[in-house]
Design a protein around this motif. Structure first.
Motif, short mmCIF file in Angstrom:
data_model
loop_
_atom_site.label_atom_id
_atom_site.label_comp_id
_atom_site.label_asym_id
_atom_site.label_seq_id
_atom_site.Cartn_x
_atom_site.Cartn_y
_atom_site.Cartn_z
N LEU A 24 -5.33 11.64 -2.80
CA LEU A 24 -5.07 11.44 -1.37
C LEU A 24 -4.47 12.71 -0.80
CD1 LEU A 24 -4.75 9.57 1.16
CD2 LEU A 24 -2.46 9.07 0.29
N LEU A 25 -5.04 13.21 0.28
CA LEU A 25 -4.49 14.34 1.02
C LEU A 25 -4.01 13.82 2.36
CD1 LEU A 25 -7.40 16.91 0.50
CD2 LEU A 25 -5.36 16.64 -0.90
N VAL A 26 -2.79 14.21 2.74
CA VAL A 26 -2.23 13.79 4.03
C VAL A 26 -1.69 15.03 4.73
CG1 VAL A 26 -0.52 12.37 5.18
CG2 VAL A 26 -1.59 11.54 3.10
N GLU A 93 -3.73 -1.18 -4.51
CA GLU A 93 -2.34 -0.97 -4.93
C GLU A 93 -2.04 0.51 -5.10
OE1 GLU A 93 -1.72 -3.23 -8.49
OE2 GLU A 93 -2.18 -5.13 -7.50
N GLU A 94 -2.98 1.24 -5.70
CA GLU A 94 -2.79 2.68 -5.90
C GLU A 94 -2.72 3.41 -4.57
OE1 GLU A 94 -5.98 3.88 -8.44
OE2 GLU A 94 -5.04 3.04 -10.23
N LEU A 95 -3.55 3.01 -3.60
CA LEU A 95 -3.50 3.65 -2.29
C LEU A 95 -2.18 3.35 -1.59
CD1 LEU A 95 -4.82 5.37 -0.13
CD2 LEU A 95 -5.93 3.32 0.74
N SER A 96 -1.70 2.13 -1.70
CA SER A 96 -0.40 1.79 -1.10
C SER A 96 0.71 2.61 -1.72
CB SER A 96 -0.11 0.30 -1.28
OG SER A 96 -1.03 -0.47 -0.57
N ALA A 97 0.68 2.77 -3.04
CA ALA A 97 1.70 3.57 -3.72
C ALA A 97 1.59 5.04 -3.32
CB ALA A 97 1.56 3.42 -5.23
N ALA A 98 0.36 5.55 -3.20
CA ALA A 98 0.16 6.95 -2.81
C ALA A 98 0.66 7.18 -1.38
CB ALA A 98 -1.32 7.32 -2.93
#
Length: 119
Positions: A24-26, A93-98
């Motif tokens: 994930l890039l933000v 879940e992984e996206l929420s954690a990221a």
């Protein structure tokens, strides 16, 4: 949705959070909107596999970003090899954690340019 290469390059200068199925890039943007983009390279598989992964990521982002995304930021998901086999609930879940790590400003270190895959 991000479509221009310049937007993807700008997101690459932002915060990076790695997970087994994706990276994930933000990066904050100048617009006051939350945008997203998806990248899946040819290393992942043939067109059918890449398109399936992009569809899954698109649905995942549409479900999670409105509630957990960073406001006024660009979010880019880069597909990894293990991402296509992962359960959708696990990806969520992984996206929420990221996103939680990105909200805290905790990113992962970048690999040196030219470094191959880790073994």
């Amino acid at each position: 949705m991000l479509t221009r290469r310049a937007d993807f390059l700008a997101a690459n200068r932002g915060l990076r959070v790695s997970r087994p199925g994706f990276v994930l890039l933000v990066n904050p943007n100048s617009a006051d909107t939350m945008r997203f983009g998806i990248t899946v390279t040819k290393k992942i598989g043939n067109a059918v596999v890449r398109n399936r992964m992009k569809r899954r990521f698109r649905e995942l982002l549409r479900a999670v970003l409105p509630t957990e995304g960073l406001p006024a930021s660009d979010h880019v998901l880069i597909g990894r090899e293990g991402g296509i086999e992962r359960d959708f609930g696990q990806l969520r879940e992984e996206l929420s954690a990221a996103l939680a790590r990105a909200r805290e400003g905790k990113g992962d270190k970048r690999r040196p340019r030219g470094a191959g895959p880790r073994k």
